[in-house]
Scaffold this motif. Structure first.
Motif, PDB file in Angstrom:
ATOM      1  N   GLU A 157      96.306 -15.193  69.321  1.00  0.00           N
ATOM      2  CA  GLU A 157      95.605 -16.241  68.581  1.00  0.00           C
ATOM      3  C   GLU A 157      95.304 -17.460  69.451  1.00  0.00           C
ATOM      4  O   GLU A 157      94.895 -18.494  68.934  1.00  0.00           O
ATOM      5  N   ALA A 158      95.496 -17.373  70.742  1.00  0.00           N
ATOM      6  CA  ALA A 158      95.236 -18.504  71.629  1.00  0.00           C
ATOM      7  C   ALA A 158      93.768 -18.501  72.041  1.00  0.00           C
ATOM      8  O   ALA A 158      93.239 -17.480  72.453  1.00  0.00           O
ATOM      9  N   ASP A 159      93.135 -19.636  71.879  1.00  0.00           N
ATOM     10  CA  ASP A 159      91.753 -19.766  72.323  1.00  0.00           C
ATOM     11  C   ASP A 159      91.481 -21.203  72.726  1.00  0.00           C
ATOM     12  O   ASP A 159      92.332 -22.078  72.601  1.00  0.00           O
ATOM     13  N   VAL A 160      90.275 -21.441  73.256  1.00  0.00           N
ATOM     14  CA  VAL A 160      89.876 -22.751  73.755  1.00  0.00           C
ATOM     15  C   VAL A 160      88.562 -23.138  73.105  1.00  0.00           C
ATOM     16  O   VAL A 160      87.624 -22.337  73.049  1.00  0.00           O
ATOM     17  N   TRP A 161      88.515 -24.360  72.592  1.00  0.00           N
ATOM     18  CA  TRP A 161      87.264 -24.924  72.084  1.00  0.00           C
ATOM     19  C   TRP A 161      86.710 -25.841  73.168  1.00  0.00           C
ATOM     20  O   TRP A 161      87.450 -26.591  73.812  1.00  0.00           O
ATOM     21  N   ILE A 162      85.395 -25.801  73.333  1.00  0.00           N
ATOM     22  CA  ILE A 162      84.757 -26.585  74.385  1.00  0.00           C
ATOM     23  C   ILE A 162      83.774 -27.567  73.753  1.00  0.00           C
ATOM     24  O   ILE A 162      82.897 -27.163  72.973  1.00  0.00           O
ATOM     25  N   TYR A 163      83.944 -28.834  74.076  1.00  0.00           N
ATOM     26  CA  TYR A 163      83.018 -29.891  73.650  1.00  0.00           C
ATOM     27  C   TYR A 163      82.363 -30.451  74.900  1.00  0.00           C
ATOM     28  O   TYR A 163      83.029 -30.699  75.899  1.00  0.00           O
ATOM     29  N   ARG A 164      81.039 -30.633  74.846  1.00  0.00           N
ATOM     30  CA  ARG A 164      80.298 -31.188  75.986  1.00  0.00           C
ATOM     31  C   ARG A 164      79.386 -32.297  75.497  1.00  0.00           C
ATOM     32  O   ARG A 164      78.770 -32.179  74.445  1.00  0.00           O
ATOM     33  N   HIS A 165      79.326 -33.342  76.287  1.00  0.00           N
ATOM     34  CA  HIS A 165      78.403 -34.437  75.996  1.00  0.00           C
ATOM     35  C   HIS A 165      77.719 -34.825  77.291  1.00  0.00           C
ATOM     36  O   HIS A 165      78.365 -34.956  78.334  1.00  0.00           O
ATOM     37  N   GLU A 166      76.397 -34.978  77.211  1.00  0.00           N
ATOM     38  CA  GLU A 166      75.618 -35.366  78.384  1.00  0.00           C
ATOM     39  C   GLU A 166      74.999 -36.733  78.152  1.00  0.00           C
ATOM     40  O   GLU A 166      74.573 -37.042  77.051  1.00  0.00           O
ATOM     41  N   GLU A 167      74.974 -37.515  79.211  1.00  0.00           N
ATOM     42  CA  GLU A 167      74.289 -38.800  79.199  1.00  0.00           C
ATOM     43  C   GLU A 167      73.307 -38.786  80.363  1.00  0.00           C
ATOM     44  O   GLU A 167      73.668 -38.385  81.460  1.00  0.00           O
ATOM     45  N   ARG A 168      72.090 -39.232  80.098  1.00  0.00           N
ATOM     46  CA  ARG A 168      71.088 -39.317  81.163  1.00  0.00           C
ATOM     47  C   ARG A 168      70.694 -40.775  81.356  1.00  0.00           C
ATOM     48  O   ARG A 168      70.436 -41.479  80.397  1.00  0.00           O
ATOM     49  N   SER A 214      81.368 -34.664  85.499  1.00  0.00           N
ATOM     50  CA  SER A 214      80.573 -34.420  86.694  1.00  0.00           C
ATOM     51  C   SER A 214      79.277 -35.210  86.572  1.00  0.00           C
ATOM     52  O   SER A 214      78.906 -35.668  85.491  1.00  0.00           O
ATOM     53  N   GLN A 215      78.599 -35.362  87.694  1.00  0.00           N
ATOM     54  CA  GLN A 215      77.301 -36.035  87.658  1.00  0.00           C
ATOM     55  C   GLN A 215      76.374 -35.369  88.658  1.00  0.00           C
ATOM     56  O   GLN A 215      76.815 -34.820  89.654  1.00  0.00           O
ATOM     57  N   SER A 216      75.080 -35.438  88.352  1.00  0.00           N
ATOM     58  CA  SER A 216      74.065 -34.904  89.265  1.00  0.00           C
ATOM     59  C   SER A 216      72.870 -35.846  89.248  1.00  0.00           C
ATOM     60  O   SER A 216      72.645 -36.561  88.278  1.00  0.00           O
ATOM     61  N   ARG A 217      72.111 -35.830  90.347  1.00  0.00           N
ATOM     62  CA  ARG A 217      70.920 -36.674  90.454  1.00  0.00           C
ATOM     63  C   ARG A 217      69.709 -35.801  90.775  1.00  0.00           C
ATOM     64  O   ARG A 217      69.808 -34.848  91.521  1.00  0.00           O
ATOM     65  N   PHE A 218      68.577 -36.218  90.209  1.00  0.00           N
ATOM     66  CA  PHE A 218      67.315 -35.529  90.434  1.00  0.00           C
ATOM     67  C   PHE A 218      66.244 -36.591  90.640  1.00  0.00           C
ATOM     68  O   PHE A 218      66.207 -37.589  89.927  1.00  0.00           O
ATOM     69  N   TYR A 219      65.380 -36.374  91.618  1.00  0.00           N
ATOM     70  CA  TYR A 219      64.296 -37.322  91.910  1.00  0.00           C
ATOM     71  C   TYR A 219      62.963 -36.650  91.654  1.00  0.00           C
ATOM     72  O   TYR A 219      62.708 -35.539  92.113  1.00  0.00           O
ATOM     73  N   ALA A 220      62.090 -37.344  90.932  1.00  0.00           N
ATOM     74  CA  ALA A 220      60.716 -36.845  90.678  1.00  0.00           C
ATOM     75  C   ALA A 220      59.745 -37.926  91.101  1.00  0.00           C
ATOM     76  O   ALA A 220      59.927 -39.095  90.807  1.00  0.00           O
TER      77      ALA A 220
END
Length: 117
Positions: free
Chosen positions: A41-52, A110-116
């Motif tokens: 009965e062991a499991d993992v719930w995953i919550y993710r939030h992104e900010e741009r 974590s963070q990432s950068r993108f240039y356009a």
């Protein structure tokens, strides 16, 4: 729920909370997976939030020719070339369950950068 308020809610987690209590606090998880544990009965719930975050940033220089209006002499100047920089911050929360009781949790960022142009 905004990313900041969601992360603030993460601070209210307590060992032993039930699944329903965590759902009321954080909402439905973005995903689930089995935990690497001996309990079935062991499991993992995953919550993710992104900010741009978007901003203009000088990424290059361009040579611009010009004629001096007084002397008539040709010259050039360096002008910055701007590109849009998108920085994405990803905040993840991993809630570990043993049956119906909250066993532990951990966060990751974590963070990432993108240039356009």
């Amino acid at each position: 729920m905004s990313p900041k308020s969601a992360r603030d809610a993460w601070r209210h987690l307590q060992v032993g909370m039930t699944r329903d209590e965590v759902r009321m606090l954080l909402g439905e998880p973005a995903g689930t997976r089995p935990a690497r544990a001996t309990s079935a009965e062991a499991d993992v719930w995953i919550y993710r939030h992104e900010e741009r975050v978007l901003r203009q940033k000088a990424t290059d220089l361009e040579t611009i020719p010009f004629v001096d209006p007084i002397s008539g002499v040709m010259g050039s100047i360096q002008e910055p070339v701007y590109s849009q920089e998108t920085t994405t911050f990803v905040h993840a929360l991993y809630v570990h369950w043993d049956g119906d009781a909250l066993e532990s949790w951990r966060t990751d960022a974590s963070q990432s950068r993108f240039y356009a142009r």
